[in-house]
Enzyme design. Structure first.
Site, PDB file in Angstrom:
ATOM      1  N   ASP A   9      49.296  35.503  26.801  1.00 45.91           N
ATOM      2  CA  ASP A   9      49.938  36.448  25.867  1.00 45.91           C
ATOM      3  C   ASP A   9      51.209  37.017  26.501  1.00 45.91           C
ATOM      4  O   ASP A   9      51.365  38.209  26.712  1.00 45.91           O
ATOM      5  CB  ASP A   9      48.983  37.601  25.510  1.00 45.91           C
ATOM      6  CG  ASP A   9      48.657  38.479  26.731  1.00 45.91           C
ATOM      7  OD1 ASP A   9      48.414  39.695  26.534  1.00 45.91           O
ATOM      8  OD2 ASP A   9      48.672  37.965  27.863  1.00 45.91           O
ATOM      9  N   ASP A  14      52.398  37.286  32.742  1.00 42.61           N
ATOM     10  CA  ASP A  14      52.091  35.908  32.310  1.00 42.61           C
ATOM     11  C   ASP A  14      53.237  34.980  32.700  1.00 42.61           C
ATOM     12  O   ASP A  14      53.040  33.827  33.092  1.00 42.61           O
ATOM     13  CB  ASP A  14      51.898  35.860  30.783  1.00 42.61           C
ATOM     14  CG  ASP A  14      50.836  36.827  30.296  1.00 42.61           C
ATOM     15  OD1 ASP A  14      51.041  38.046  30.412  1.00 42.61           O
ATOM     16  OD2 ASP A  14      49.799  36.374  29.812  1.00 42.61           O
ATOM     17  N   ASP A 244      48.067  38.617  36.222  1.00 45.80           N
ATOM     18  CA  ASP A 244      47.899  37.204  35.869  1.00 45.80           C
ATOM     19  C   ASP A 244      48.192  36.204  36.996  1.00 45.80           C
ATOM     20  O   ASP A 244      47.498  35.187  37.110  1.00 45.80           O
ATOM     21  CB  ASP A 244      48.772  36.861  34.642  1.00 45.80           C
ATOM     22  CG  ASP A 244      48.294  37.594  33.406  1.00 45.80           C
ATOM     23  OD1 ASP A 244      49.085  37.740  32.459  1.00 45.80           O
ATOM     24  OD2 ASP A 244      47.125  38.041  33.385  1.00 45.80           O
TER      25      ASP A 244
HETATM   26  O1  RIB Z   1      45.226  44.092  32.323  1.00 40.84           O
HETATM   27  C1  RIB Z   1      46.195  43.129  32.680  1.00 40.84           C
HETATM   28  C2  RIB Z   1      46.271  42.043  31.654  1.00 40.84           C
HETATM   29  O2  RIB Z   1      46.683  42.590  30.393  1.00 40.84           O
HETATM   30  C3  RIB Z   1      47.337  40.985  31.992  1.00 40.84           C
HETATM   31  O3  RIB Z   1      46.918  39.736  31.513  1.00 40.84           O
HETATM   32  C4  RIB Z   1      48.542  41.454  31.227  1.00 40.84           C
HETATM   33  O4  RIB Z   1      49.434  40.393  30.914  1.00 40.84           O
HETATM   34  C5  RIB Z   1      47.909  41.988  29.980  1.00 40.84           C
HETATM   35  O5  RIB Z   1      47.640  40.876  29.117  1.00 40.84           O
HETATM   36 CA    CA Z   2      48.428  38.441  30.118  1.00 41.56          CA
END
Ligand code: RIB
Ligand code: CA
Length: 315
Positions: A9, A14, A244
């Protein structure tokens, strides 16, 4: 060569995870499904397409689910800004002509699992809506995966709420489906991300590398890391956990991690605890858990290796 699928996402972190995957020569990256999370799907998809275009990634990219299984959509835009990728550098410019492949991300995930029974590792670094939808459509898929590597949950604190980590909180019903599916699961929660800390020292090192490289991507990267520091405070003194990127770091350097088998259940009804991963790490001897939960990482070694990778990426 490990076959992988990424569900993401994008997403301020990411982006970093995708770049690390792209330069891992020991993985065969078969596809990417995008899910609503840090921002609504139209934005996470636009971010994913921009990342794919600007870094010349060739992996097919598919749009997945726009809404959680139940309840209202939750995003992290309050913290990360409208695009979900706050940066003090140049934002990733939109790529007008780019479009995802026409198939739905869940359909393509299902098809890829079936074409590689027992071989596919799915990296889930956003809410679990796409993965859960696939398992609801065909429950046998869960045991056809080599493993599911999840950035999500926590054995302790939350981040989006005091009790819940964002990826789980954004779709707790999906998380419950996945954790009860029988899939071989490795969970990288906030507890272990808190051992992989980005401090001003690391940001300074990347800024130095980035400026040396001077490419636009380098400025975005430096801007991203600088913005990353600013998410929590204005002077950058509080270390920021890397979320991530911890999953691609595990793929590259598994020896740096320690896990424990646990029973993990997802709180769905708690007024203050909805989305909490309730981790029982004290299973009776001989009792199998439903997840291998990451408890430790050699954060200093991992960060050094990650920044060496960044240096290679940026120049
Ligand atoms: O809590 C961290 C996660 O939430 C990570 O994947 C960040 O990109 C958000 O999606
Ligand atoms: Ca993420």
């Amino acid at each position: 060569m490990r076959k992988i699928w990424l569900d993401t996402d994008p997403g301020f972190d990411d982006w970093f995870a995708m770049l690390l995957l792209a330069c891992n020569r020991d993985v065969e990256w078969l596809g990417t499904s995008v899910v609503a999370g840090n921002a609504p799907l139209d934005i996470t998809l636009a971010n994913a397409l921009a990342i794919k275009h600007h870094y010349g990634l060739t992996t097919p990219l598919y749009a997945g689910c726009a809404q959680p299984l139940l309840g209202k959509r939750e995003t992290a835009q309050g913290v990360l800004g409208v695009m979900g990728m706050r940066t003090t550098g140049e934002p990733l410019p939109a790529v007008e002509a780019a479009a995802p492949s026409p198939e739905h991300g869940v359909d393509m995930l299902i098809d890829t699992i079936r074409r590689h029974p027992g071989e596919l590792s799915v990296l889930a670094i956003g809410p679990l809506t796409n993965i859960a939808t696939a398992f609801i459509r065909d429950p046998s898929l869960a045991t056809q995966l080599r493993e599911l590597l999840l950035m999500g949950g926590s054995t302790g604190r939350g981040n989006h709420t005091p009790a819940a980590e964002f990826n789980i909180y954004a779709d707790p019903e999906a998380a419950a489906v996945v954790f009860n599916s029988g899939v071989p699961l490795r969970m990288f929660g906030l507890n272990v991300c808190d051992q992989l800390l980005l401090t001003q020292r690391e940001v300074g090192r990347v800024q130095q590398i980035a400026n040396a490289a001077g490419t636009p991507q380098a400025r975005w990267f430096a801007g991203y890391l600088d913005a990353y520091q600013r998410i929590r405070n204005r002077d950058g003194t509080v270390p920021m956990p890397l979320f991530d990127p911890i999953v691609p770091a595990y793929l590259r350097w598994p020896q740096l991690f320690k896990f424990m088998s646990a029973r993990v259940d997802i709180e769905l009804r708690g007024t203050f605890t909805r989305g909490m991963t309730v981790c029982n790490l004290r299973l009776p001897a001989g009792t199998a858990g439903n997840a291998e939960v990451a408890l430790q990482v050699d954060g200093d070694s991992a960060m050094t290796l990650l920044l060496d990778e960044v240096a290679r990426l940026l120049v």
